[in-house]
Each structure stands twice: as C-alpha cells, then as structure tokens.
Design a protein around this motif. Structure first.
Motif, PDB file in Angstrom:
ATOM      1  N   ALA A   6      -3.182   5.240   2.450  1.00 29.74           N
ATOM      2  CA  ALA A   6      -4.067   6.472   2.356  1.00 29.74           C
ATOM      3  C   ALA A   6      -4.464   6.931   3.893  1.00 29.74           C
ATOM      4  O   ALA A   6      -4.699   8.147   4.266  1.00 29.74           O
ATOM      5  CB  ALA A   6      -5.005   6.304   1.426  1.00 29.74           C
ATOM      6  N   SER A  46       0.861  -1.195  -0.072  1.00 27.39           N
ATOM      7  CA  SER A  46       0.064   0.003   0.019  1.00 27.39           C
ATOM      8  C   SER A  46       0.889   1.188  -0.083  1.00 27.39           C
ATOM      9  O   SER A  46       1.703   1.400   0.866  1.00 27.39           O
ATOM     10  CB  SER A  46      -0.776   0.165   1.240  1.00 27.39           C
ATOM     11  OG  SER A  46      -1.869   0.990   1.279  1.00 27.39           O
ATOM     12  N   ARG A  92      -3.490   0.601   5.435  1.00 25.31           N
ATOM     13  CA  ARG A  92      -3.561   1.121   4.057  1.00 25.31           C
ATOM     14  C   ARG A  92      -2.964   2.474   4.184  1.00 25.31           C
ATOM     15  O   ARG A  92      -3.103   3.437   4.998  1.00 25.31           O
ATOM     16  CB  ARG A  92      -5.083   1.249   3.462  1.00 25.31           C
ATOM     17  CG  ARG A  92      -5.773   0.048   3.331  1.00 25.31           C
ATOM     18  CD  ARG A  92      -7.175   0.280   2.740  1.00 25.31           C
ATOM     19  NE  ARG A  92      -7.881  -0.939   2.728  1.00 25.31           N
ATOM     20  CZ  ARG A  92      -7.945  -2.100   2.240  1.00 25.31           C
ATOM     21  NH1 ARG A  92      -7.010  -2.080   1.187  1.00 25.31           N
ATOM     22  NH2 ARG A  92      -8.660  -3.041   2.216  1.00 25.31           N
ATOM     23  N   ALA A 132       0.529   5.488  -0.767  1.00 26.22           N
ATOM     24  CA  ALA A 132      -0.061   6.800  -1.145  1.00 26.22           C
ATOM     25  C   ALA A 132       0.889   8.348  -0.957  1.00 26.22           C
ATOM     26  O   ALA A 132       1.676   8.074  -0.253  1.00 26.22           O
ATOM     27  CB  ALA A 132      -1.153   6.749   0.071  1.00 26.22           C
ATOM     28  N   ASP A 138      -3.179   0.347  -3.989  1.00 24.39           N
ATOM     29  CA  ASP A 138      -3.058  -0.711  -3.055  1.00 24.39           C
ATOM     30  C   ASP A 138      -2.909  -2.111  -3.997  1.00 24.39           C
ATOM     31  O   ASP A 138      -3.909  -2.180  -4.867  1.00 24.39           O
ATOM     32  CB  ASP A 138      -4.420  -1.128  -2.152  1.00 24.39           C
ATOM     33  CG  ASP A 138      -4.219  -0.099  -1.255  1.00 24.39           C
ATOM     34  OD1 ASP A 138      -3.322   0.664  -0.732  1.00 24.39           O
ATOM     35  OD2 ASP A 138      -5.561   0.369  -0.730  1.00 24.39           O
ATOM     36  N   ALA A 185      -3.488   7.079  -4.334  1.00 24.36           N
ATOM     37  CA  ALA A 185      -3.266   5.750  -3.561  1.00 24.36           C
ATOM     38  C   ALA A 185      -3.081   4.591  -4.452  1.00 24.36           C
ATOM     39  O   ALA A 185      -3.819   4.796  -5.431  1.00 24.36           O
ATOM     40  CB  ALA A 185      -4.206   5.565  -2.510  1.00 24.36           C
TER      41      ALA A 185
END
Length: 237
Positions: free
Chosen positions: A189, A15, A187, A17, A28, A26
């Motif tokens: 983000a 991940s 994540r 961002a 993933d 972002a």
C-alpha cells in the motif's frame, strides 16, 4: 489516474496492493516459502475486487530487495511474467525504502534508519530522508551486522529506526534515543505512492529489466554455522 499494482515478497510478509479510481485495495498475509504459490492467485483476486484487468494498469511495481533470496526471485519472476503478458512496464522499488515509508506515519520531514533481519546474524540496512513530499537515499542498502551498525548509530544517532532487526537482535542493536518501529514492513500500500512518483519521473523500465537487488552471495549456512547462530541468539539479553 491510471491503475497501479504493487507487491513485495522480500520478507515473510506477502503484501499486494492495487490503486484504482482513487481507492487503494491491499492484502497483507503470511508468505515466506509459500509466497510463490500464493501471489498470483492473490493478485488475480485483488484485481477482480478492484474491477480492473492487467491491461488497465499503468505499470507493475515490485519490491526488488534487498531481502530473502527466494522471495526476491518470486517477485521479479511474477513482475516480469505479468508485465510481459500485458505489455506493461515495471517499476522496481527498494524494499528498505518501502519499510521507511511504512514507518513514516504521515510525518512531513523525517530521517529513517532501516534495519531488517537478514538471518545468519546479519542485517540489511539503509537510511532515508523524507521532505517536500519525496524520499532521498542517505545511505544506500548494505549488508552489515549488529556491532557495526550500533557503532555507526552511536557516531551518528538516528531519529527513527525501523524494521524487523529490532526484534530479532534486541539489545544487541544500540538505537540510543531513536524512536523504534519494529513492526515496519515493506507494505505494498505504501509502495504505490513510491511507484507513482517514480513512474511520473520516468523511472519505469522494460519488463526484461525486472532484476532483484542481492547483497549476499551466500544463501545457506553449514551445520556448524547454524549452531553458532542459535548460540549467539540464545545469548542475547
């Protein structure tokens, strides 16, 4: 607002961002063992898409774990290399806290118990409380197992339980009436907001201090241990 880069490779998810000019870009994608080969080209592509250079960044945030041994080494090495090359500080982020942030889903007050599959029949667990726009650690990350974690949750029922251990351990994890968020992940983000707050409070570090959080010394099983783990998994409801 000065641009910020964040990434995490503590799980099977790669991940990344970037926040720049009020936008968050972002990416993933599957990572795991391939994360070490994929992460730098992916970062370069994302920075190019955001039309910024490494030198434009305020800092480089990375998931410091706990998590997969190789993934943590990858994240730390990349954070150090990029930060040293660009003369920028790093912002280590608790990967379990990033899972809690992913599970928050806009709530303004929340207590989240995070449980991530650590393999070898173990779990990385932590608890976090969100309120007034900030997170606080209620229980620091630790390495545990399904029986011990279930016993703790029966004594102190959680409001929300998030993380990959929910799917990995199934009914062996007693979550009671808690809301379950099995898809929550660390994540990048969501890490951007965590990193921004830490950066503003003076939490940035010199690149040389980009270190992982390991909760386990042993990273591989014997043949007998792998067989026992497979048998235990097969016996779960």
């Amino acid at each position: 607002m000065t641009p910020l880069l964040a990434f995490d490779t503590s799980t099977e998810l790669l991940s990344i961002a970037v926040e720049a000019d009020g936008r968050i870009l972002a990416r993933d994608e599957p990572g795991g063992p391939r994360a070490s080969a994929l992460i730098v080209p992916a970062i370069v592509d994302l920075l190019r898409e955001a039309r910024i250079e490494l030198g434009d960044l305020a800092a480089i945030a990375f998931g410091q774990g706990p998590g997969a041994f190789t993934g943590l080494r990858t994240a730390c090495a990349v954070a150090q290399g990029l930060a040293l090359g660009a003369g920028k500080p790093v912002v280590p982020i608790d990967s379990l806290l990033a899972v809690a942030e992913d599970a928050r889903e806009g709530a303004t007050r929340l207590r989240v118990a995070v449980a991530m599959d650590a393999r070898i029949e173990e779990i990385y667990a932590g608890e976090y409380v969100y309120g007034d726009g900030v997170w606080a650690v209620a229980r620091a990350p630790l390495l545990t197992n399904a029986a011990a974690l279930s016993a703790r949750w029966r004594a102190e029922p959680p409001e929300v339980v998030a993380g990959s251990a929910l799917a990995a351990f199934g009914a062996a994890l007693d979550t009671g009436a808690a809301r379950r968020v099995p898809g929550a992940q660390p994540r990048a983000a969501g890490m951007l907001a965590l990193a921004r707050r830490r950066l503003e409070s003076g939490g940035a570090l010199d690149a040389a201090l980009a270190l992982p959080v390991y909760l386990r010394d042993k990273v591989a099983q014997t043949v007998d241990e792998r067989a026992a783990a497979r048998a235990a998994k097969a016996s779960r409801p």
